[in-house]
Scaffold this motif. Structure first.
Motif, PDB file in Angstrom:
ATOM      1  N   ARG A  22      -6.846  -2.431  -2.282  1.00 34.64           N
ATOM      2  CA  ARG A  22      -5.984  -2.968  -3.342  1.00 34.64           C
ATOM      3  C   ARG A  22      -4.655  -2.228  -3.445  1.00 34.64           C
ATOM      4  O   ARG A  22      -3.601  -2.845  -3.638  1.00 34.64           O
ATOM      5  CB  ARG A  22      -6.714  -2.913  -4.685  1.00 34.64           C
ATOM      6  N   PHE A  23      -4.676  -0.901  -3.335  1.00 38.16           N
ATOM      7  CA  PHE A  23      -3.456  -0.125  -3.538  1.00 38.16           C
ATOM      8  C   PHE A  23      -2.356  -0.497  -2.543  1.00 38.16           C
ATOM      9  O   PHE A  23      -1.245  -0.862  -2.949  1.00 38.16           O
ATOM     10  CB  PHE A  23      -3.765   1.372  -3.481  1.00 38.16           C
ATOM     11  N   PRO A  24      -2.608  -0.448  -1.210  1.00 41.17           N
ATOM     12  CA  PRO A  24      -1.533  -0.833  -0.290  1.00 41.17           C
ATOM     13  C   PRO A  24      -1.159  -2.305  -0.399  1.00 41.17           C
ATOM     14  O   PRO A  24       0.016  -2.663  -0.265  1.00 41.17           O
ATOM     15  CB  PRO A  24      -2.106  -0.506   1.100  1.00 41.17           C
ATOM     16  N   MET A  25      -2.138  -3.180  -0.649  1.00 43.35           N
ATOM     17  CA  MET A  25      -1.843  -4.608  -0.758  1.00 43.35           C
ATOM     18  C   MET A  25      -0.949  -4.897  -1.961  1.00 43.35           C
ATOM     19  O   MET A  25       0.032  -5.645  -1.870  1.00 43.35           O
ATOM     20  CB  MET A  25      -3.150  -5.403  -0.875  1.00 43.35           C
ATOM     21  N   ASN A 142      -8.191   7.907  -1.867  1.00 45.19           N
ATOM     22  CA  ASN A 142      -7.235   7.692  -2.956  1.00 45.19           C
ATOM     23  C   ASN A 142      -6.396   8.930  -3.225  1.00 45.19           C
ATOM     24  O   ASN A 142      -5.208   8.833  -3.564  1.00 45.19           O
ATOM     25  CB  ASN A 142      -7.968   7.268  -4.227  1.00 45.19           C
ATOM     26  N   ARG A 143      -6.990  10.095  -3.086  1.00 47.16           N
ATOM     27  CA  ARG A 143      -6.234  11.334  -3.281  1.00 47.16           C
ATOM     28  C   ARG A 143      -5.127  11.458  -2.246  1.00 47.16           C
ATOM     29  O   ARG A 143      -3.979  11.784  -2.573  1.00 47.16           O
ATOM     30  CB  ARG A 143      -7.175  12.534  -3.191  1.00 47.16           C
ATOM     31  N   VAL A 144      -5.467  11.201  -0.984  1.00 44.49           N
ATOM     32  CA  VAL A 144      -4.470  11.303   0.083  1.00 44.49           C
ATOM     33  C   VAL A 144      -3.390  10.250  -0.106  1.00 44.49           C
ATOM     34  O   VAL A 144      -2.185  10.530   0.021  1.00 44.49           O
ATOM     35  CB  VAL A 144      -5.144  11.141   1.465  1.00 44.49           C
ATOM     36  N   MET A 145      -3.795   9.020  -0.409  1.00 50.77           N
ATOM     37  CA  MET A 145      -2.828   7.940  -0.621  1.00 50.77           C
ATOM     38  C   MET A 145      -1.869   8.260  -1.766  1.00 50.77           C
ATOM     39  O   MET A 145      -0.656   8.054  -1.651  1.00 50.77           O
ATOM     40  CB  MET A 145      -3.556   6.635  -0.924  1.00 50.77           C
ATOM     41  N   THR A 146      -2.421   8.751  -2.866  1.00 48.84           N
ATOM     42  CA  THR A 146      -1.598   9.038  -4.041  1.00 48.84           C
ATOM     43  C   THR A 146      -0.585  10.139  -3.746  1.00 48.84           C
ATOM     44  O   THR A 146       0.606  10.004  -4.064  1.00 48.84           O
ATOM     45  CB  THR A 146      -2.483   9.445  -5.227  1.00 48.84           C
ATOM     46  N   LEU A 147      -1.046  11.227  -3.134  1.00 49.76           N
ATOM     47  CA  LEU A 147      -0.150  12.336  -2.810  1.00 49.76           C
ATOM     48  C   LEU A 147       0.940  11.897  -1.841  1.00 49.76           C
ATOM     49  O   LEU A 147       2.125  12.195  -2.046  1.00 49.76           O
ATOM     50  CB  LEU A 147      -0.949  13.493  -2.214  1.00 49.76           C
ATOM     51  N   VAL A 221       2.457   0.784   5.600  1.00 46.88           N
ATOM     52  CA  VAL A 221       1.824   0.690   6.920  1.00 46.88           C
ATOM     53  C   VAL A 221       0.888   1.875   7.134  1.00 46.88           C
ATOM     54  O   VAL A 221      -0.229   1.724   7.645  1.00 46.88           O
ATOM     55  CB  VAL A 221       2.895   0.629   8.026  1.00 46.88           C
ATOM     56  N   ASP A 222       1.329   3.055   6.731  1.00 47.77           N
ATOM     57  CA  ASP A 222       0.467   4.236   6.843  1.00 47.77           C
ATOM     58  C   ASP A 222      -0.739   4.138   5.908  1.00 47.77           C
ATOM     59  O   ASP A 222      -1.834   4.598   6.245  1.00 47.77           O
ATOM     60  CB  ASP A 222       1.267   5.501   6.539  1.00 47.77           C
ATOM     61  N   LEU A 223      -0.552   3.549   4.727  1.00 44.14           N
ATOM     62  CA  LEU A 223      -1.671   3.374   3.803  1.00 44.14           C
ATOM     63  C   LEU A 223      -2.714   2.420   4.386  1.00 44.14           C
ATOM     64  O   LEU A 223      -3.921   2.643   4.222  1.00 44.14           O
ATOM     65  CB  LEU A 223      -1.169   2.849   2.456  1.00 44.14           C
TER      66      LEU A 223
END
Length: 359
Positions: A22-25, A142-147, A221-223
């Motif tokens: 959901r987050f990257p989309m 989610n931690r990695v994505m958020t940071l 793209v990285d997410l």
């Protein structure tokens, strides 16, 4: 209530496949990119999003041309070499954003098919998700994505809004006689972009949106790479854990044969999906490393030779580029480690050989 206390998550709460993507989309949709646009029954919304995406990238690339023109004009003068090279990291970042978006557009159907295949093998009930350790992978991802997202968007936001905030504070709070009309990025405009206040703000917000489009297309793209590799890692580790816990002596020959057959099919499918991830993202990753290396060099040069304000801004830029390279390397290593199940004490090959011997 504005701030409502969240209910604690239950141990048997199901994490859907859409929760992991959901987050990257959703983030991608803020610039008009919808990977599942072909499945949207609302034709008007689909075309409006597409129009918004195309318009955003036309605006973005128009400013990139202005950056390149600024760089060419000023690189010829040795007295403005530092000022000229200051725009080089921004040009490199812009090229990366453009190339990532181009790569995603070319591989859109393959990426959607990959996500559909991952959804088919995704565990959907609480018991299976507990065995796959889905909550752990989701939390870690989610931690990695958020940071990573915060760091990259902080770079674009700081460059975009710092000049306006600085000018506003100096003019309205510190008694400056003029409102300084500066931009966060060095651009060679084909018109006078500073004399008229209306033209200035129009150009300024166009540049701010340009930076946002670049940041989102760069990050998302990285997410998507992170979420696909996280799920594949989860599947490979489940195969290793399940095989290690399986005791062929407690089952009949028919049960062992069925278990082996299902496991081999499952493992082969996971390998095929990992190969598809490599086919989709490999060239983008290669370009990432090439461009990021140049960006890091130019940003590091600016840090060593600029004033305090620029040092802070370029240090954020420098850190974001380093983290981006680290994230790709980290998840690549995670993927390799999860595939190499034979390295474990009771790896796939040895366990399969033992089961075959028992049969």
């Amino acid at each position: 209530m504005l701030f409502r206390k969240r209910k604690p998550k239950s141990d048997d709460e199901v994490v859907s496949f859409d929760d992991l993507t959901r987050f990257p989309m959703t983030f991608y949709k803020t610039i008009g990119e919808d990977l599942y646009s072909d499945r949207d029954p609302n034709v008007i919304r689909r075309y409006l999003l597409r129009f918004y995406l195309v318009l955003g990238f036309l605006n973005f690339n128009a400013y990139v041309v202005g950056e390149i023109a600024y760089f060419i004009v000023h690189i010829m003068s040795t007295t403005t070499l530092l000022e000229a090279t200051a725009v080089a990291p921004c040009i490199g970042f812009s090229f990366m954003a453009d190339f990532k978006q181009f790569g995603l557009t070319v591989n859109r159907k393959r990426l959607v098919k990959l996500l559909d295949d991952l959804k088919e093998i995704y565990p959907i009930d609480p018991e299976s998700q507990a065995k796959y350790h889905v909550p752990y992978y989701r939390k870690h991802m989610n931690r990695v994505m958020t940071l990573f997202t915060i760091l990259c968007m902080t770079y674009t936001s700081s460059f975009s809004f710092y000049p306006a905030i600085k000018s506003t504070i100096k003019y309205y709070l510190m008694g400056s006689e003029i409102f300084e009309r500066n931009y966060g990025f060095h651009i060679l405009f084909p018109y006078d972009a500073e004399t008229d206040l209306t033209v200035y703000w129009f150009s300024y917000w166009g540049l701010a949106h340009c930076a946002y489009v670049a940041g989102v297309s760069y990050v998302c793209v990285d997410l998507l790479l992170i979420t696909t590799i996280t799920q594949l890692t989860m599947h490979f580790n489940f195969i290793a854990d399940d095989l290690e816990a399986y005791d062929g002596g407690d089952h009949t020959d028919e049960e062992n044969i069925k278990y082996l057959h299902d496991l081999v099919v499952y493992h082969a499918r996971a390998l095929d999906l990992s190969e598809e991830v490599n086919n989709i993202f490999s060239f983008l990753i290669l370009w990432n490393f090439i461009a990021a290396s140049l960006v890091i060099c130019f940003a590091g040069f600016q840090i060593t030779a600029s004033n305090v304000e620029d040092i802070v801004l370029y240090f954020i830029f420098f850190s974001a580029s380093l983290v981006q390279v680290f994230v790709v390397c980290y998840y690549g290593d995670e993927m390799i480690s999860s595939v190499k199940l034979t390295d474990r004490p009771f790896g796939l090959q040895s366990k399969l050989a033992a089961l075959q011997h028992q049969i």
